[in-house]
Design an enzyme around this catalytic site. Structure first.
Site, PDB file in Angstrom:
ATOM      1  N   LYS A 457       9.032   6.289  -1.244  1.00 46.32           N
ATOM      2  CA  LYS A 457       8.368   5.632  -0.110  1.00 46.32           C
ATOM      3  C   LYS A 457       7.395   4.583  -0.628  1.00 46.32           C
ATOM      4  O   LYS A 457       6.968   4.642  -1.787  1.00 46.32           O
ATOM      5  CB  LYS A 457       7.655   6.684   0.722  1.00 46.32           C
ATOM      6  CG  LYS A 457       6.657   7.507  -0.066  1.00 46.32           C
ATOM      7  CD  LYS A 457       6.188   8.719   0.728  1.00 46.32           C
ATOM      8  CE  LYS A 457       5.147   9.478  -0.087  1.00 46.32           C
ATOM      9  NZ  LYS A 457       4.894  10.799   0.456  1.00 46.32           N
ATOM     10  N   ARG A 555       0.105  17.396  10.332  1.00 46.99           N
ATOM     11  CA  ARG A 555       0.441  15.974  10.434  1.00 46.99           C
ATOM     12  C   ARG A 555       1.631  15.882  11.387  1.00 46.99           C
ATOM     13  O   ARG A 555       1.472  15.578  12.550  1.00 46.99           O
ATOM     14  CB  ARG A 555       0.755  15.415   9.044  1.00 46.99           C
ATOM     15  CG  ARG A 555       1.002  13.933   9.012  1.00 46.99           C
ATOM     16  CD  ARG A 555       1.011  13.367   7.584  1.00 46.99           C
ATOM     17  NE  ARG A 555       2.013  13.978   6.706  1.00 46.99           N
ATOM     18  CZ  ARG A 555       2.194  13.632   5.433  1.00 46.99           C
ATOM     19  NH1 ARG A 555       1.443  12.693   4.881  1.00 46.99           N
ATOM     20  NH2 ARG A 555       3.119  14.215   4.710  1.00 46.99           N
ATOM     21  N   HIS A 584       5.248  20.638   4.124  1.00 47.52           N
ATOM     22  CA  HIS A 584       4.483  19.972   3.062  1.00 47.52           C
ATOM     23  C   HIS A 584       3.227  20.782   2.766  1.00 47.52           C
ATOM     24  O   HIS A 584       2.531  21.204   3.683  1.00 47.52           O
ATOM     25  CB  HIS A 584       4.119  18.557   3.534  1.00 47.52           C
ATOM     26  CG  HIS A 584       3.620  17.666   2.444  1.00 47.52           C
ATOM     27  ND1 HIS A 584       4.163  17.655   1.179  1.00 47.52           N
ATOM     28  CD2 HIS A 584       2.622  16.737   2.426  1.00 47.52           C
ATOM     29  CE1 HIS A 584       3.523  16.760   0.425  1.00 47.52           C
ATOM     30  NE2 HIS A 584       2.583  16.197   1.162  1.00 47.52           N
ATOM     31  N   ARG A 641      10.392  18.182  -4.023  1.00 46.03           N
ATOM     32  CA  ARG A 641      10.211  16.742  -3.748  1.00 46.03           C
ATOM     33  C   ARG A 641       9.229  16.166  -4.753  1.00 46.03           C
ATOM     34  O   ARG A 641       8.053  16.493  -4.757  1.00 46.03           O
ATOM     35  CB  ARG A 641       9.673  16.552  -2.325  1.00 46.03           C
ATOM     36  CG  ARG A 641      10.611  17.087  -1.266  1.00 46.03           C
ATOM     37  CD  ARG A 641      10.159  16.706   0.128  1.00 46.03           C
ATOM     38  NE  ARG A 641       8.805  17.127   0.422  1.00 46.03           N
ATOM     39  CZ  ARG A 641       8.462  18.297   0.939  1.00 46.03           C
ATOM     40  NH1 ARG A 641       9.380  19.191   1.240  1.00 46.03           N
ATOM     41  NH2 ARG A 641       7.196  18.591   1.158  1.00 46.03           N
ATOM     42  N   TYR A 681     -19.221 -15.767  -6.888  1.00 50.01           N
ATOM     43  CA  TYR A 681     -19.846 -15.777  -5.563  1.00 50.01           C
ATOM     44  C   TYR A 681     -21.175 -15.028  -5.583  1.00 50.01           C
ATOM     45  O   TYR A 681     -21.316 -13.994  -6.246  1.00 50.01           O
ATOM     46  CB  TYR A 681     -18.936 -15.092  -4.533  1.00 50.01           C
ATOM     47  CG  TYR A 681     -17.814 -15.978  -4.065  1.00 50.01           C
ATOM     48  CD1 TYR A 681     -18.087 -17.157  -3.350  1.00 50.01           C
ATOM     49  CD2 TYR A 681     -16.491 -15.649  -4.329  1.00 50.01           C
ATOM     50  CE1 TYR A 681     -17.041 -17.965  -2.918  1.00 50.01           C
ATOM     51  CE2 TYR A 681     -15.449 -16.450  -3.901  1.00 50.01           C
ATOM     52  CZ  TYR A 681     -15.736 -17.617  -3.191  1.00 50.01           C
ATOM     53  OH  TYR A 681     -14.719 -18.417  -2.766  1.00 50.01           O
ATOM     54  N   CYS A 729     -13.002 -12.450  -6.802  1.00 50.98           N
ATOM     55  CA  CYS A 729     -12.615 -13.381  -5.736  1.00 50.98           C
ATOM     56  C   CYS A 729     -11.268 -12.951  -5.140  1.00 50.98           C
ATOM     57  O   CYS A 729     -10.661 -11.988  -5.596  1.00 50.98           O
ATOM     58  CB  CYS A 729     -12.459 -14.803  -6.271  1.00 50.98           C
ATOM     59  SG  CYS A 729     -13.777 -15.363  -7.327  1.00 50.98           S
ATOM     60  N   ASP A 731      -8.325 -14.485  -5.286  1.00 51.01           N
ATOM     61  CA  ASP A 731      -7.150 -14.725  -6.134  1.00 51.01           C
ATOM     62  C   ASP A 731      -7.466 -14.737  -7.623  1.00 51.01           C
ATOM     63  O   ASP A 731      -6.594 -15.007  -8.434  1.00 51.01           O
ATOM     64  CB  ASP A 731      -6.527 -16.076  -5.780  1.00 51.01           C
ATOM     65  CG  ASP A 731      -6.269 -16.178  -4.297  1.00 51.01           C
ATOM     66  OD1 ASP A 731      -5.610 -15.262  -3.778  1.00 51.01           O
ATOM     67  OD2 ASP A 731      -6.749 -17.138  -3.679  1.00 51.01           O
TER      68      ASP A 731
HETATM   69  C1  LIG Z   1       4.785  11.775  -0.434  1.00 53.51           C
HETATM   70  C2  LIG Z   1       5.354  13.091  -0.155  1.00 53.51           C
HETATM   71  C3  LIG Z   1       5.701  13.975  -1.199  1.00 53.51           C
HETATM   72  C4  LIG Z   1       5.412  13.696  -2.634  1.00 53.51           C
HETATM   73  O1  LIG Z   1       4.130  14.136  -2.983  1.00 53.51           O
HETATM   74  P1  LIG Z   1       3.581  13.924  -4.465  1.00 53.51           P
HETATM   75  O2  LIG Z   1       2.239  14.535  -4.431  1.00 53.51           O
HETATM   76  O3  LIG Z   1       3.525  12.459  -4.686  1.00 53.51           O
HETATM   77  O4  LIG Z   1       4.533  14.608  -5.349  1.00 53.51           O
HETATM   78  C5  LIG Z   1       6.329  15.152  -0.853  1.00 53.51           C
HETATM   79  N1  LIG Z   1       6.603  15.459   0.424  1.00 53.51           N
HETATM   80  C6  LIG Z   1       6.262  14.658   1.453  1.00 53.51           C
HETATM   81  C7  LIG Z   1       6.591  15.062   2.836  1.00 53.51           C
HETATM   82  C8  LIG Z   1       5.618  13.444   1.193  1.00 53.51           C
HETATM   83  O5  LIG Z   1       5.287  12.648   2.207  1.00 53.51           O
END
Ligand SMILES: *Cc1c(COP(=O)(O)O)cnc(C)c1O
Length: 789
Positions: A457, A555, A584, A641, A681, A729, A731
């Site tokens: 992602k 979430r 998660h 994951r 600046y 700055c 850039d």
């Molecule tokens: C981003 C994400 C992960 C990965 O988590 P990490 O801490 O980067 O390993 C796993 N599951 C879900 C649903 C996520 O959104």
């Protein structure tokens, strides 16, 4: 090599069945093209901790492979032959040792912590003209790489050079038995791969095993304790101490380690009675392949590594992997010192080019041009690189995957520059080898058969969208996950064909997702119904979806008391098929919350088991992210994951991981300023002493957080730390380079890198945030470049 399968069985002590096929090359990677490149390949199937390539036997036999080395019985396709052994790596090592024993040329073994590949290449450059030699490709130096590289010898070379790399005790013993070097070269010793050794002495002791039977030994006494140990242990063989050879002046080779490498090469030439090398300069040997955006939406793969048939085969393999649905162009120069006649050499090249699916060849050099008739694809030829740059039709490369593979003298870097998309001098360099290393680290933590989702992602956490996904697809990861449908569509457009999950699947994009075979996360009854409607509308059925459960993060997802209704709704929605059920863990990286996390895992187990039990087919259950893979083996279920870990960070600092990103830029102006002046600046950078500043073209719009200004972050200039002066700055910004010698406009600046102190974990502490945020903040206008061995 040239063996019959029955002979191989006898050499390795395996059981032979089926047809007695001839074997002339070895393939271990089912994705490799080389099985078509080499003739009479033998496919080696292996069982690893998380991987079993026996499943590819049928596919390989369909691709024309007739010979197999296997670790368990597999169904035997007709007209194929099998050698069954207990351990395939062991068997390959025995076969390689057997083949080596028949080799009549001189064998050189190189070992040490760093510089093995550099010295190997350097030695190859200094060999007397006309000598037929072989050197192992890239850094093939492991328990598998060494036997594979020995088996690539043609057999009639005068000299063969191999690298030996080890990471734990006992390994060198095995490599020595294969390589049996006549000459051993020791490079530097340092703390690379130190984890499995008690101390440096033990590691040196292990490395010295390579020289057990060698008659000539080269080392550098600068590198202690190795130097002293070699001198004492091998005193009878009068080892050559490179320190006794003339030093190349600092004006020719600036870097001290390179000057010592030069002495090692001098000592080697003396030991071999070759003419002394003439160092005009340190060879700048880019060992790695670089992938970047080319002009007219092409991708450019620049492999500046030496050109020979083996490295051409590897590079064509890589082109094949990256090109996916693009057409392929190869820009190739004449090949020198192959030891083959030109007819034979270019005949082989033409075969490789055809089998790699290259449909356009640009040949550079008179010899290639003379053999133009051998190539069946579209082609054009130039006498020199400069002529090619001047005359090449830039439209002809539009949209293509272009591999540049030229011998050093052809200076293809000029061509790479001409074909690269002009970009901003600031680049984010992504190390694909480090990423593969991290992937393997986490794979080694998974129990056998556990699947893996790679999180790509937000443009792969800022590392870039397509190339990372391509690598992961090639590495055989089971799923990719993106946040939004658009990110998934982009991957499909680039040719990524593996399953992709969309986490934030919103109803507006359902049609687009189905059209692109993207699989949604479903987190409410409402989203389930809307998606089922879209499936019907698209004329699809049993479309894969992923059910998200809320086990405490709050979430997205179904709560515990909604599971009954969810099961009922799924039973009534045959348009979809649940591919997986997941949740998660929101505190897996926080030891102080472990009791909570354990309860969350238990809740997930219960909820997901209810969903799974209500379905008439099996589903995958998963809840572990990177931190949970490291900390909660019991949370692996069927799949994990992997996100942050892939990019090189653990839940806390983990030295086994390799950060993948380096942000580089260049100095655009140097100024000498008096004390009392102020920089930037608001005159925030007050100078209390006479100061030299460098202006660099990176600012907060590139993702360099403005809170890093006024000395809170330092970049690296020529290896020294240079604090940011004044405010950042939009850039650009200014850094203090006072006292760093010899810095000039155009010099490179490293904003962050894996280097301790210059790394993202440190930057995250300064900014009171997490590495995730910094990685994903590097703006889209910063070009990404991918490096690979
Ligand atoms: C981003 C994400 C992960 C990965 O988590 P990490 O801490 O980067 O390993 C796993 N599951 C879900 C649903 C996520 O959104």
């Amino acid at each position: 090599m040239n063996y019959k399968l029955s002979e191989i069985a006898a050499v390795v002590g395996g059981k032979f069945t089926g047809c007695d096929a001839e074997v002339r090359s070895v393939v271990t990677d089912s994705r490799s093209l080389s099985c078509e490149l080499g003739c009479c390949p033998m496919f080696v199937a292996m069982r690893g901790a998380n991987h079993d390539s026996h499943g590819f036997v049928a596919q390989m036999s369909a691709r024309g492979v007739r010979a197999f080395l296997v670790e368990r019985d597999v169904e035997c396709p007709a007209d194929c032959g099998f050698v069954r052994v207990d351990n395939a790596i062991d068997a390959l090592q025995r076969l390689a040792a057997h083949y080596r024993a028949q080799f009549r040329g001189t064998v050189v073994g190189i070992t040490g912590s760093n510089g093995k590949t550099v010295i190997k290449e350097w030695i190859a450059e200094e060999l007397p003209a006309g000598m037929k030699y072989y050197r192992s490709p890239k850094s093939y130096n492991s328990q598998l790489g060494v036997p594979l590289s020995v088996l690539m010898l043609e057999g009639d070379e005068e000299l063969a050079i191999f690298e030996a790399g080890i990471s734990k005790p006992g390994e060198m013993e095995r490599l020595e038995r294969i390589i049996r070097p006549d000459v051993v070269v020791f490079t530097s010793i340092g703390d690379a791969h130190q984890e499995n050794f008690l101390n440096l002495e033990q590691k040196c002791d292990e490395k010295m095993v390579l020289a057990r039977n060698a008659s000539k030994i080269v080392y550098h006494s600068y590198y202690e304790p190795l130097g002293g140990m070699v001198a004492a242990r091998f005193a009878d063989r009068k080892p050559f101490d490179a320190a006794a050879f003339p030093e190349v002046p600092e004006s020719v080779i600036g870097n001290a380690a390179s000057r010592r490498n030069a002495q090692i090469v001098e000592a080697f030439c003396a030991a071999m009675h070759y003419p002394a090398p003439s160092f005009a300069s340190a060879p700048t040997l880019p060992m790695r392949l670089e992938v970047k955006e080319g002009i007219n939406d092409s991708i450019l793969i620049n492999d500046a590594y030496n050109l020979d048939l083996n490295s051409l085969a590897l590079a064509l393999d890589y082109l094949h992997g990256v090109a996916l649905n693009r057409r392929r162009t190869l820009v190739l120069s004449d090949i020198s010192q192959s030891g083959l006649s030109d007819d034979e050499l270019y005949g082989r090249v033409a075969g490789m080019v055809a089998r790699a699916g290259v449909d356009f060849l640009i040949g550079i050099g008179p010899r290639l041009k003379r053999h133009a008739g051998l190539f069946g694809c579209d082609k054009e030829f130039y006498a020199s690189t400069d002529e090619c740059i001047a005359r090449i039709d830039r439209r002809a490369v539009a949209g293509r995957a272009i591999l540049l593979k030229g011998a050093r003298d052809f200076r293809f870097e000029k061509l790479a520059h001409a074909l690269a998309r002009r970009s901003h001098t600031t680049v984010l360099e992504v190390d694909l080898d480090a990423m593969t290393h991290n992937l393997n680290f986490f794979r080694s933590k998974l129990s056998f058969g556990t699947k893996l989702v790679a999180m790509v992602k937000a443009g792969s956490y800022g590392a870039g969208d397509f190339e990372v996904a391509q690598l992961l697809q090639h590495q055989g990861v089971d799923y990719l996950a993106v946040a939004f449908a658009d990110e998934g569509v982009l991957l499909r457009e680039r040719g990524i064909s593996m399953p992709v999950v969309v986490l934030n699947a919103d109803a507006d994009s359902f049609d687009q997702m189905i059209a692109n075979r993207l699989e949604p996360e479903i987190y409410s009854l409402h989203s389930l119904r809307a998606f089922a409607g879209a499936v019907v509308h698209a004329g699809e059925s049993r479309y894969p979806i992923h059910i998200k459960l809320d086990t405490g993060m709050h979430r997205l997802g179904f709560m515990d008391d909604e599971v009954g209704a969810l099961c009922k709704a799924l039973a009534e929605t045959p348009q979809v098929k649940v591919a997986s059920v997941f949740s998660h863990l929101n505190c897996a990286d926080m030891p102080e919350e472990d009791a909570y996390t354990r309860a969350q895992i238990a809740l997930f187990d219960r909820m997901s088991a209810r969903v799974a039990a209500s379905l008439p087919y099996p589903v995958i259950r998963h809840t572990a992210n990177s931190a949970a893979i490291e900390r909660f083996p019991e949370a692996q279920f069927d799949m994990c994951r992997l996100g942050l870990g892939l990019y090189g960070f653990g839940y806390r600092h983990n030295g086994m991981l390799r950060p993948v990103s380096t942000l580089r830029t260049r100095i655009v102006q140097v100024k000498h300023l008096p004390a009392g002046d102020a920089v930037g600046y608001g005159r925030a950078g007050k100078l209390t002493r006479e100061t030299t500043t460098a202006t660099i073209p990176i600012g907060y719009a590139d993702g360099l957080d403005r809170h890093l200004g006024c000395g809170r972050w330092s970049v690296l200039v020529a290896g020294s730390s240079a604090p940011i002066v004044g405010r950042i700055c939009m850039d650009s910004c200014m850094v203090d380079i006072t006292g760093i010698p010899g810095v000039k406009e155009g010099d490179e600046v490293v904003v962050f890198s894996p280097e301790p102190g210059n790394d993202l974990e440190t930057m995250a502490r300064v900014l009171d945030t997490i590495p995730y945020e910094i990685m994903t903040s590097v703006s889209g206008r910063v070009k990404r470049i991918y490096l690979k061995e």
